[in-house]
Design a protein around this motif. Structure first.
Motif, PDB file in Angstrom:
ATOM      1  N   PRO A  52       0.834  -1.215   0.000  1.00 42.10           N
ATOM      2  CA  PRO A  52       0.000   0.000   0.000  1.00 42.10           C
ATOM      3  C   PRO A  52       0.869   1.265   0.000  1.00 42.10           C
ATOM      4  CG  PRO A  52      -0.726  -1.528   1.705  1.00 42.10           C
ATOM      5  CD  PRO A  52       0.546  -2.071   1.147  1.00 42.10           C
ATOM      6  N   LEU A  53       0.392   2.294  -0.659  1.00 41.69           N
ATOM      7  CA  LEU A  53       1.122   3.545  -0.818  1.00 41.69           C
ATOM      8  C   LEU A  53       1.535   4.156   0.520  1.00 41.69           C
ATOM      9  CD1 LEU A  53       2.107   5.640  -2.861  1.00 41.69           C
ATOM     10  CD2 LEU A  53      -0.113   6.758  -2.671  1.00 41.69           C
ATOM     11  N   ASP A  54       0.687   3.998   1.552  1.00 40.51           N
ATOM     12  CA  ASP A  54       0.959   4.628   2.843  1.00 40.51           C
ATOM     13  C   ASP A  54       1.653   3.687   3.841  1.00 40.51           C
ATOM     14  OD1 ASP A  54      -1.168   2.946   3.247  1.00 40.51           O
ATOM     15  OD2 ASP A  54      -2.310   4.371   4.468  1.00 40.51           O
ATOM     16  N   ALA A  55       2.065   2.512   3.387  1.00 40.01           N
ATOM     17  CA  ALA A  55       2.719   1.555   4.284  1.00 40.01           C
ATOM     18  C   ALA A  55       3.995   2.154   4.864  1.00 40.01           C
ATOM     19  CB  ALA A  55       3.031   0.263   3.537  1.00 40.01           C
ATOM     20  N   GLY A  56       4.124   2.059   6.155  1.00 41.25           N
ATOM     21  CA  GLY A  56       5.344   2.515   6.820  1.00 41.25           C
ATOM     22  C   GLY A  56       5.487   4.019   6.949  1.00 41.25           C
ATOM     23  N   GLN A  57       4.424   4.755   6.665  1.00 39.60           N
ATOM     24  CA  GLN A  57       4.519   6.223   6.707  1.00 39.60           C
ATOM     25  C   GLN A  57       4.948   6.721   8.093  1.00 39.60           C
ATOM     26  OE1 GLN A  57       4.401   8.104   4.093  1.00 39.60           O
ATOM     27  NE2 GLN A  57       4.478  10.103   5.051  1.00 39.60           N
ATOM     28  N   ARG A  58       4.322   6.166   9.150  1.00 40.80           N
ATOM     29  CA  ARG A  58       4.694   6.609  10.511  1.00 40.80           C
ATOM     30  C   ARG A  58       6.144   6.253  10.818  1.00 40.80           C
ATOM     31  NH1 ARG A  58      -0.422   4.549  13.597  1.00 40.80           N
ATOM     32  NH2 ARG A  58       1.170   3.164  14.403  1.00 40.80           N
ATOM     33  N   ALA A  59       6.583   5.094  10.349  1.00 41.66           N
ATOM     34  CA  ALA A  59       7.984   4.709  10.575  1.00 41.66           C
ATOM     35  C   ALA A  59       8.927   5.674   9.863  1.00 41.66           C
ATOM     36  CB  ALA A  59       8.216   3.279  10.096  1.00 41.66           C
ATOM     37  N   ILE A  60       8.574   6.076   8.658  1.00 41.99           N
ATOM     38  CA  ILE A  60       9.410   7.029   7.916  1.00 41.99           C
ATOM     39  C   ILE A  60       9.437   8.372   8.640  1.00 41.99           C
ATOM     40  CG2 ILE A  60       9.605   8.345   5.756  1.00 41.99           C
ATOM     41  CD1 ILE A  60       8.463   5.800   4.339  1.00 41.99           C
ATOM     42  N   MET A  61       8.287   8.805   9.138  1.00 40.82           N
ATOM     43  CA  MET A  61       8.238  10.073   9.877  1.00 40.82           C
ATOM     44  C   MET A  61       9.126  10.011  11.120  1.00 40.82           C
ATOM     45  SD  MET A  61       4.167  10.900   9.410  1.00 40.82           S
ATOM     46  CE  MET A  61       4.113  11.999  10.793  1.00 40.82           C
ATOM     47  N   ARG A  62       9.091   8.884  11.824  1.00 38.60           N
ATOM     48  CA  ARG A  62       9.936   8.741  13.022  1.00 38.60           C
ATOM     49  C   ARG A  62      11.420   8.700  12.641  1.00 38.60           C
ATOM     50  NH1 ARG A  62       5.546   8.234  15.430  1.00 38.60           N
ATOM     51  NH2 ARG A  62       4.542   6.880  16.863  1.00 38.60           N
ATOM     52  N   LEU A  63      11.726   8.063  11.529  1.00 43.82           N
ATOM     53  CA  LEU A  63      13.108   8.009  11.058  1.00 43.82           C
ATOM     54  C   LEU A  63      13.608   9.407  10.700  1.00 43.82           C
ATOM     55  CD1 LEU A  63      15.622   6.396  10.331  1.00 43.82           C
ATOM     56  CD2 LEU A  63      14.587   5.934   8.097  1.00 43.82           C
ATOM     57  N   VAL A  64      12.766  10.207  10.067  1.00 45.30           N
ATOM     58  CA  VAL A  64      13.144  11.589   9.744  1.00 45.30           C
ATOM     59  C   VAL A  64      13.431  12.358  11.034  1.00 45.30           C
ATOM     60  CG1 VAL A  64      12.296  13.776   8.791  1.00 45.30           C
ATOM     61  CG2 VAL A  64      12.026  11.656   7.494  1.00 45.30           C
ATOM     62  N   GLN A  65      12.644  12.116  12.084  1.00 43.73           N
ATOM     63  CA  GLN A  65      12.915  12.754  13.380  1.00 43.73           C
ATOM     64  C   GLN A  65      14.277  12.317  13.907  1.00 43.73           C
ATOM     65  OE1 GLN A  65       9.457  11.539  15.689  1.00 43.73           O
ATOM     66  NE2 GLN A  65       8.689  13.640  15.667  1.00 43.73           N
ATOM     67  N   ALA A  66      14.582  11.032  13.780  1.00 44.56           N
ATOM     68  CA  ALA A  66      15.880  10.524  14.236  1.00 44.56           C
ATOM     69  C   ALA A  66      17.018  11.168  13.444  1.00 44.56           C
ATOM     70  CB  ALA A  66      15.929   8.999  14.107  1.00 44.56           C
ATOM     71  N   GLU A  67      16.805  11.349  12.139  1.00 47.32           N
ATOM     72  CA  GLU A  67      17.815  12.014  11.314  1.00 47.32           C
ATOM     73  C   GLU A  67      18.038  13.449  11.780  1.00 47.32           C
ATOM     74  OE1 GLU A  67      17.808  10.226   6.872  1.00 47.32           O
ATOM     75  OE2 GLU A  67      15.938  11.197   7.461  1.00 47.32           O
ATOM     76  N   GLN A  68      16.961  14.135  12.094  1.00 41.62           N
ATOM     77  CA  GLN A  68      17.079  15.516  12.579  1.00 41.62           C
ATOM     78  C   GLN A  68      17.827  15.556  13.904  1.00 41.62           C
ATOM     79  OE1 GLN A  68      12.944  16.667  12.525  1.00 41.62           O
ATOM     80  NE2 GLN A  68      13.102  17.570  10.487  1.00 41.62           N
ATOM     81  N   GLN A  69      17.561  14.578  14.771  1.00 44.75           N
ATOM     82  CA  GLN A  69      18.272  14.521  16.045  1.00 44.75           C
ATOM     83  C   GLN A  69      19.749  14.224  15.833  1.00 44.75           C
ATOM     84  OE1 GLN A  69      15.847  11.625  18.012  1.00 44.75           O
ATOM     85  NE2 GLN A  69      14.372  13.150  18.743  1.00 44.75           N
ATOM     86  N   ALA A  70      20.057  13.360  14.870  1.00 42.66           N
ATOM     87  CA  ALA A  70      21.464  13.056  14.563  1.00 42.66           C
ATOM     88  C   ALA A  70      22.169  14.293  14.026  1.00 42.66           C
ATOM     89  CB  ALA A  70      21.548  11.898  13.566  1.00 42.66           C
ATOM     90  N   LEU A  71      21.474  15.066  13.195  1.00 41.93           N
ATOM     91  CA  LEU A  71      22.055  16.306  12.676  1.00 41.93           C
ATOM     92  C   LEU A  71      22.275  17.308  13.806  1.00 41.93           C
ATOM     93  CD1 LEU A  71      23.032  17.996  10.321  1.00 41.93           C
ATOM     94  CD2 LEU A  71      20.661  18.669   9.915  1.00 41.93           C
TER      95      LEU A  71
END
Length: 119
Positions: A52-71
């Motif tokens: 499905p097109l929206d599969a894993g959307q929340r996981a991707i959003m959380r990963l982007v947050q982790a990337e921002q924290q790493a930056l």
């Protein structure tokens, strides 16, 4: 303790701190690279027509947050590096081997929370 012994000890401490600073910076970069590879794999997997097109959307959003924290951590480490360089210049004079030059714009990068609020 003589001044010569203290100077040798200070130099040994400074070299150890330099080594550990570089290790911390490298680990920070590795964390950002690992997140980028993970995000790429997640997005590629989601392109499968059976997913499905929206599969894993929340996981991707959380990963982007982790990337921002790493930056944000990387930026904080740059600030630590800059402060340590100032201490070294005050105590030991200019670094003639490999002087550290950090652009002020890198030190003023917005923390992850401010980036989110600005978006």
């Amino acid at each position: 303790m003589t001044a010569h012994t203290m100077t040798a000890k200070m130099r040994a401490d400074a070299l150890n701190i330099r080594k550990l600073m570089r290790e911390a910076e490298a680990l920070s970069d590795e964390a950002m690279l690992a997140c980028a590879r993970l995000k790429q794999a997640m997005l590629l997997a989601r392109q499968n027509p059976e997913v499905p097109l929206d599969a894993g959307q929340r996981a991707i959003m959380r990963l982007v947050q982790a990337e921002q924290q790493a930056l944000s951590m990387s930026t904080s480490l740059l600030r630590v590096h800059d402060e340590l360089s100032k201490v070294a210049r005050e105590r030991a004079g200019p670094d003639e081997d490999f002087p550290t030059i950090i652009e002020p714009s890198a030190l003023n990068a917005m923390p992850a929370q401010q980036m989110q609020e600005a978006a």
